[in-house]
Design a protein around this motif. Sequence first.
Motif, PDB file in Angstrom:
ATOM      1  N   VAL A   1      30.884  40.386  43.707  1.00 54.71           N
ATOM      2  CA  VAL A   1      31.683  41.339  42.714  1.00 54.71           C
ATOM      3  C   VAL A   1      32.194  42.179  43.114  1.00 54.71           C
ATOM      4  O   VAL A   1      33.728  43.034  42.969  1.00 54.71           O
ATOM      5  N   ALA A   2      31.475  43.631  44.030  1.00 55.24           N
ATOM      6  CA  ALA A   2      31.580  44.568  44.368  1.00 55.24           C
ATOM      7  C   ALA A   2      33.102  44.090  45.085  1.00 55.24           C
ATOM      8  O   ALA A   2      33.424  45.145  45.415  1.00 55.24           O
ATOM      9  N   ALA A   3      33.180  43.229  46.495  1.00 51.75           N
ATOM     10  CA  ALA A   3      33.899  42.443  47.208  1.00 51.75           C
ATOM     11  C   ALA A   3      35.171  42.991  46.255  1.00 51.75           C
ATOM     12  O   ALA A   3      36.842  43.081  46.888  1.00 51.75           O
ATOM     13  N   ILE A   4      35.089  41.570  44.971  1.00 56.93           N
ATOM     14  CA  ILE A   4      36.388  41.241  44.670  1.00 56.93           C
ATOM     15  C   ILE A   4      37.184  42.832  44.260  1.00 56.93           C
ATOM     16  O   ILE A   4      38.013  43.319  44.145  1.00 56.93           O
ATOM     17  N   LYS A   5      36.394  44.170  43.563  1.00 58.08           N
ATOM     18  CA  LYS A   5      36.913  45.316  43.119  1.00 58.08           C
ATOM     19  C   LYS A   5      37.632  46.055  44.254  1.00 58.08           C
ATOM     20  O   LYS A   5      38.498  46.672  43.883  1.00 58.08           O
ATOM     21  N   ASP A   6      36.440  45.788  45.338  1.00 50.42           N
ATOM     22  CA  ASP A   6      37.176  46.009  46.805  1.00 50.42           C
ATOM     23  C   ASP A   6      38.345  45.686  47.107  1.00 50.42           C
ATOM     24  O   ASP A   6      39.098  46.019  48.319  1.00 50.42           O
ATOM     25  N   GLY A   7      39.101  44.566  46.036  1.00 52.13           N
ATOM     26  CA  GLY A   7      40.288  43.364  47.235  1.00 52.13           C
ATOM     27  C   GLY A   7      39.928  42.339  47.393  1.00 52.13           C
ATOM     28  O   GLY A   7      40.656  41.648  47.967  1.00 52.13           O
ATOM     29  N   ALA A   8      39.210  42.168  47.505  1.00 49.70           N
ATOM     30  CA  ALA A   8      38.874  40.750  47.610  1.00 49.70           C
ATOM     31  C   ALA A   8      39.364  39.661  46.650  1.00 49.70           C
ATOM     32  O   ALA A   8      38.888  39.524  45.448  1.00 49.70           O
ATOM     33  N   ALA A   9      39.153  38.034  47.162  1.00 51.00           N
ATOM     34  CA  ALA A   9      39.950  37.474  46.189  1.00 51.00           C
ATOM     35  C   ALA A   9      39.403  36.985  45.498  1.00 51.00           C
ATOM     36  O   ALA A   9      39.233  36.476  44.251  1.00 51.00           O
ATOM     37  N   ASP A  10      38.279  36.527  45.410  1.00 54.80           N
ATOM     38  CA  ASP A  10      37.080  35.650  44.766  1.00 54.80           C
ATOM     39  C   ASP A  10      35.767  35.499  45.701  1.00 54.80           C
ATOM     40  O   ASP A  10      35.685  35.023  46.517  1.00 54.80           O
ATOM     41  N   PHE A  11      34.857  34.922  44.921  1.00 58.48           N
ATOM     42  CA  PHE A  11      33.346  34.319  45.413  1.00 58.48           C
ATOM     43  C   PHE A  11      33.376  32.875  45.064  1.00 58.48           C
ATOM     44  O   PHE A  11      33.734  32.739  43.950  1.00 58.48           O
ATOM     45  N   LEU A  12      32.258  32.023  45.380  1.00 60.23           N
ATOM     46  CA  LEU A  12      31.425  31.376  44.929  1.00 60.23           C
ATOM     47  C   LEU A  12      30.251  30.899  45.585  1.00 60.23           C
ATOM     48  O   LEU A  12      29.487  31.197  46.653  1.00 60.23           O
ATOM     49  N   GLU A  13      29.168  30.529  45.017  1.00 63.56           N
ATOM     50  CA  GLU A  13      27.750  30.270  44.915  1.00 63.56           C
ATOM     51  C   GLU A  13      27.907  29.458  45.575  1.00 63.56           C
ATOM     52  O   GLU A  13      28.151  28.173  45.023  1.00 63.56           O
ATOM     53  N   LYS A  14      26.574  29.273  47.092  1.00 66.13           N
ATOM     54  CA  LYS A  14      25.913  28.193  46.940  1.00 66.13           C
ATOM     55  C   LYS A  14      24.943  27.692  46.559  1.00 66.13           C
ATOM     56  O   LYS A  14      24.516  28.168  45.800  1.00 66.13           O
TER      57      LYS A  14
END
Length: 203
Positions: free
Chosen positions: A89-102
Amino acid sequence: MRPIAIIDDDIAVRDSLSMLFETRHWPSLGFDSAEAFLGAANVADFGCLIVDIRMTGMTGLELYGELKGASYLPPVLFLTGHGDVPMAVAAIKDGAADFLEKPCDHRVLVAKVEQYLDADQTARGDWEVRQHLAERLASLTPRERDVLRELLVGRLNKQIADVLDISIKTVEVHRARIYSKLKVRSGVELAALLRDVDWDVSA
């Protein structure tokens, strides 16, 4: 279409995603560590990056921090375990597109990657235009930069000649060369071209 980079230290994940993308005729390249990616790849060569957030050695977040300094960064999708969600979530706030859980739903992953590949094409086109303009600006001589600076504040040839202590004819020659190098035909086109460019013409 530019390839997708799969950066994960789990070979099973890399192989699974590669085969998944192959069914969509999307090229991909796998890297077993962040260090391997940094040592062998140019991030601008890819249309999307899929990065495991927690890897042996440099983490996905540390890799992202390194890549943010690149002149162009395609969309980055993080893969994460449940315990690493706050970091994602912190990475998204820093500009990453998104994340998915494995383990992630492959249908959701494919839909997101397709979206990011499309977004990359649009963003890359804008970036390439800016790159080409930067190259043309870099071709200007120091004196042409001086004249350009005066043109951009609206001074006429005679005024520029007085400010720079050169002849009007010399100003006209530099002005013509500036127009030629920047591929514009008038002061209006010049102003429009450089309106949104963050460029120090005095450098």
